[in-house]
Scaffold this active site. Structure first.
Site, PDB file in Angstrom:
ATOM      1  N   ASP A 163      -5.802   5.607   4.916  1.00  0.00           N
ATOM      2  CA  ASP A 163      -6.090   4.417   4.016  1.00  0.00           C
ATOM      3  C   ASP A 163      -6.758   3.142   4.689  1.00  0.00           C
ATOM      4  OD1 ASP A 163      -5.959   2.934   1.741  1.00  0.00           O
ATOM      5  OD2 ASP A 163      -4.071   2.183   2.255  1.00  0.00           O
ATOM      6  N   ASP A 170      -3.748   2.917  15.207  1.00  0.00           N
ATOM      7  CA  ASP A 170      -4.331   1.701  14.951  1.00  0.00           C
ATOM      8  C   ASP A 170      -4.392   0.762  15.802  1.00  0.00           C
ATOM      9  OD1 ASP A 170      -5.270  -0.783  13.330  1.00  0.00           O
ATOM     10  OD2 ASP A 170      -5.014   0.554  11.413  1.00  0.00           O
ATOM     11  N   ASP A 205      -8.742   3.709  18.582  1.00  0.00           N
ATOM     12  CA  ASP A 205      -9.744   3.880  17.484  1.00  0.00           C
ATOM     13  C   ASP A 205      -9.407   5.120  16.543  1.00  0.00           C
ATOM     14  OD1 ASP A 205     -12.081   4.167  16.024  1.00  0.00           O
ATOM     15  OD2 ASP A 205     -13.453   3.498  17.414  1.00  0.00           O
ATOM     16  N   LYS A 224     -12.325   3.530  -0.472  1.00  0.00           N
ATOM     17  CA  LYS A 224     -12.700   2.137  -0.954  1.00  0.00           C
ATOM     18  C   LYS A 224     -13.999   2.153  -1.416  1.00  0.00           C
ATOM     19  CE  LYS A 224      -8.617   0.246   1.062  1.00  0.00           C
ATOM     20  NZ  LYS A 224      -7.665   1.582   1.232  1.00  0.00           N
ATOM     21  N   SER A 273       0.894  -1.207   0.024  1.00  0.00           N
ATOM     22  CA  SER A 273       0.001   0.109   0.117  1.00  0.00           C
ATOM     23  C   SER A 273       0.978   1.471   0.094  1.00  0.00           C
ATOM     24  CB  SER A 273      -1.064   0.019   1.055  1.00  0.00           C
ATOM     25  OG  SER A 273      -0.180   0.315   2.367  1.00  0.00           O
ATOM     26  N   ALA A 330      -1.855   0.496  10.450  1.00  0.00           N
ATOM     27  CA  ALA A 330      -1.309  -0.690   9.974  1.00  0.00           C
ATOM     28  C   ALA A 330      -1.585  -1.378   8.906  1.00  0.00           C
ATOM     29  CB  ALA A 330      -2.172  -1.787  11.161  1.00  0.00           C
ATOM     30  N   GLY A 334       1.485  -0.284   8.248  1.00  0.00           N
ATOM     31  CA  GLY A 334       2.511   0.765   8.439  1.00  0.00           C
ATOM     32  C   GLY A 334       2.954   1.377   7.165  1.00  0.00           C
ATOM     33  N   GLY A 335       2.454   1.154   6.070  1.00  0.00           N
ATOM     34  CA  GLY A 335       3.268   1.532   4.782  1.00  0.00           C
ATOM     35  C   GLY A 335       3.258   3.002   4.556  1.00  0.00           C
TER      36      GLY A 335
END
Length: 335
Positions: free
Chosen positions: A262, A226, A246, A291, A180, A207, A209-210
């Site tokens: 993301d 996260d 959260d 998304k 990602s 998470a 973590g990209g």
């Protein structure tokens, strides 16, 4: 004014979305081929209002070759280009881009570009030396030669004028926590801006973590929010602070430089949370991935671009269906 033909190149599968977003600008468009949309207008659609196209060609010339002539496309393009420029004096760098359409998106065919310039050099050596083969600045019209092979490589679109929307394949890294990170790297390229050393970044739904890692390796301080674990290079990075909280409830007391998001969630929920950050002036820049899944992405775009949308209070908003996006699109915001 003269009505011109414009062709938009998109990823196969999103043609209908592209037609719908053209309608948001009052333009009637239609699908003519996999990954190809056309419309006629006196002026091109403002590129800031288009998300799905990778490229826009102005008044392209369509050539159909016999199956046995597939290997002659560089000669065909050379003949057409030399005829088009005629007695035109070319003294400045010009774009020379050869594109190939595939199910993964529109990519540059560098080997075809090399072959074409080798053919051109035999006849117009001085002009061939002025050719630029890099992608032009996103959103800025460019002039030169733009060729697109499609229809199993036996059809060719040729144009002297085109506009790139900036999408491109990014280089992977074995240290990246996930693929990602390619999306945010691509977004940095389109924005022309990335986190700088000393800037602060909040990454919601970080998470593994990209995106956090992409910012931290540039010297930024990242707050990764996260409940899930970070992995690989992000897990123990000294500039990444992981908060297992959260992402919808976490909110900073003071503004940060960047907001990343993301999250795998409904786009309307993500939009509502981002709007809260913008209304409270808690970030200067934002990169947000929506998304859409079963939702209509054009409806999300309409909300973003509308009179009460996030874009109205921003200096610049860019929405792009990135090369590395799938059923999603990415918003880049400068406030």
């Amino acid at each position: 004014m003269i009505t011109m033909k414009y062709v938009l190149l998109v990823k196969p599968g999103v043609e209908e979305f592209s037609v719908q977003e053209c309608a948001l600008s009052g333009v009637s468009a239609r699908r003519v081929e996999n990954g190809m949309i056309e419309y006629y207008a006196e002026q091109p659609i403002d590129p800031a209002r288009l998300c799905f196209p990778f490229w826009q060609l102005t008044d392209p010339f369509d050539i159909s070759a016999e199956s046995g002539e597939q290997l002659r496309v560089t000669d065909i393009a050379d003949e057409w280009f030399r005829k088009e420029i005629g007695a035109e004096r070319i003294d400045v760098p010009w774009s020379c881009i050869w594109l190939a359409a595939s199910n993964n998106g529109i990519t540059r065919n560098e080997s075809r570009t090399t072959l074409f310039l080798a053919v051109l050099k035999k006849r117009l050596s001085r002009i061939s030396k002025l050719a630029l083969t890099s992608i032009p600045k996103p959103g800025t019209p460019a002039r030169g030669l733009f060729a697109v092979e499609y229809g199993n490589q036996n059809r060719l679109l040729l144009s002297r004028n085109a506009l790139a929307f900036g999408q491109q394949r990014m280089k992977d890294s074995p240290a990246a926590p996930s693929r990602s990170f390619l999306k945010v790297e691509e977004a940095f390229t389109i924005m022309g801006r990335a986190p700088l050393p000393g800037e602060t970044v909040v990454d919601l739904g970080a998470a593994p973590g990209g995106w956090a890692w992409a910012a931290a390796k540039r010297g930024a301080t990242v707050f990764a929010i996260d409940n899930g674990p970070l992995k690989k290079a992000a897990a123990d990075h000294p500039r990444i602070y992981h908060y297992r909280e959260d992402a919808y409830r976490w909110f900073p007391e003071k503004a940060v430089d960047w907001l990343f998001c993301d999250m795998i969630d409904a786009p309307h929920l993500v939009l509502k949370n981002v709007a809260k950050w913008c209304a409270a002036d808690r970030c200067r820049y934002a990169i947000i991935n929506f998304k859409y899944g079963h939702a209509n992405p054009v409806e999300i775009l309409r909300l973003l671009q509308g009179g009460k949308g996030i874009g109205i209070s921003s200096t610049r908003m860019i929405c792009r269906h990135l090369f590395h996006d799938r059923d999603e699109f990415t918003m880049m915001l400068e406030r």
